[in-house]
Write a protein that holds these residues in place. Sequence first.
Motif, PDB file in Angstrom:
ATOM      1  N   PHE A 240    -137.429  76.756 105.465  1.00 34.46           N
ATOM      2  CA  PHE A 240    -136.989  77.892 104.686  1.00 34.46           C
ATOM      3  C   PHE A 240    -136.054  77.692 103.377  1.00 34.46           C
ATOM      4  N   VAL A 241    -135.589  76.444 103.409  1.00 33.18           N
ATOM      5  CA  VAL A 241    -135.129  76.059 102.308  1.00 33.18           C
ATOM      6  C   VAL A 241    -135.843  75.740 101.057  1.00 33.18           C
ATOM      7  N   SER A 242    -137.033  75.206 101.710  1.00 36.39           N
ATOM      8  CA  SER A 242    -138.150  74.900 100.544  1.00 36.39           C
ATOM      9  C   SER A 242    -138.527  76.091  99.606  1.00 36.39           C
ATOM     10  N   ALA A 243    -138.517  77.406 100.348  1.00 38.16           N
ATOM     11  CA  ALA A 243    -138.746  78.513  99.510  1.00 38.16           C
ATOM     12  C   ALA A 243    -137.973  78.784  98.210  1.00 38.16           C
ATOM     13  N   TYR A 244    -136.704  78.255  98.176  1.00 36.48           N
ATOM     14  CA  TYR A 244    -135.860  78.059  96.926  1.00 36.48           C
ATOM     15  C   TYR A 244    -136.595  77.199  95.879  1.00 36.48           C
ATOM     16  N   TYR A 245    -136.880  75.942  96.328  1.00 42.61           N
ATOM     17  CA  TYR A 245    -137.521  75.141  95.569  1.00 42.61           C
ATOM     18  C   TYR A 245    -138.733  75.694  95.111  1.00 42.61           C
TER      19      TYR A 245
END
Length: 314
Positions: free
Chosen positions: A94-99
């Motif tokens: 889910f952190v990859s959504a920011y990137y």
Amino acid sequence: MPQTTEKVARPPVVAPPSPRTRAPRRVRLWGKATPWLFLAAPLALLIVFTYAPVANMLAYSFTDWDGVSPELDYTGADNYVEIFTRPELFRVFFVSAYYLAASAVQIAAALYFATILSFNIRFRNFFKGVLFFPYLINGVAIGFAFLYFFQDGGTLDSVLALFGYESDHAWLSTSTSANISLAGVSVWRYMGLNFVLFLGAIQSIPGELYEAAELDGANRWHQFRHIIAPGIRPVLSLSVILSISGSLSVFEIPYIMTGGATGTETFVIQTVDLAFRFNKTGLASAAAVVLLLIILAVTWVQRRLVPDDKVDLT
């Protein structure tokens, strides 16, 4: 009456074609082997430093190796079962959504600046260097520089204070603000690469097309829509693939700035912790294989949806 003798013209004698002389066998074999001699060194480096480590990683993913002990036991697919049965291991995606969102901003900004600087404007060479310079800086140096940039009372707070905004917010203390800050740093760092790719693709478009478009009354927007955008489609597709794979495998900046704390842990940071912090190299190898397969699958889907067709602007 005297008899006259007529001379009959004879066709010219053509010598039979001589048989083609063949080069000696040694020369022919040497000619075939020459390209492989030039490829030997890069192929050896590719095998030793790319394919061999990947093969070892795949082999370790089926073991319980701790990364230190010389002994290891074959465990079959237990590591992969553990990965897919532990939701917390995939929650970090889910952190990859920011990137991913930052990658969209990055591509849009790079395309905008590449389009503007492809035309004849003042100081364009200076701005090219300014935009590409961040990509040349080491990632660790960028991480430490922005660590002081976002700290309490740091550079960002000082700049905001000049505009009358007193901020007491710790930018890296909460999950949302920390991930937005880290994603913003990635935009600043990697935009130069996409900018250079787009600029090179735009400058490869024949100038006659712009001249013909101007004669037809097309403005800059029409030139971008009907000439530039179709002309750089293969490069744009490549940038999207690089951005997606980079968003799924972010490591340097969050690892240096937060170490994965405050909800900024990525899949790669988690994999590194499994291998070197918890001594679960076998499980970490399986996680790395899963990440590789995910990136390959995303790339395949993207190539199917947007095939790399030959662009014809004429």
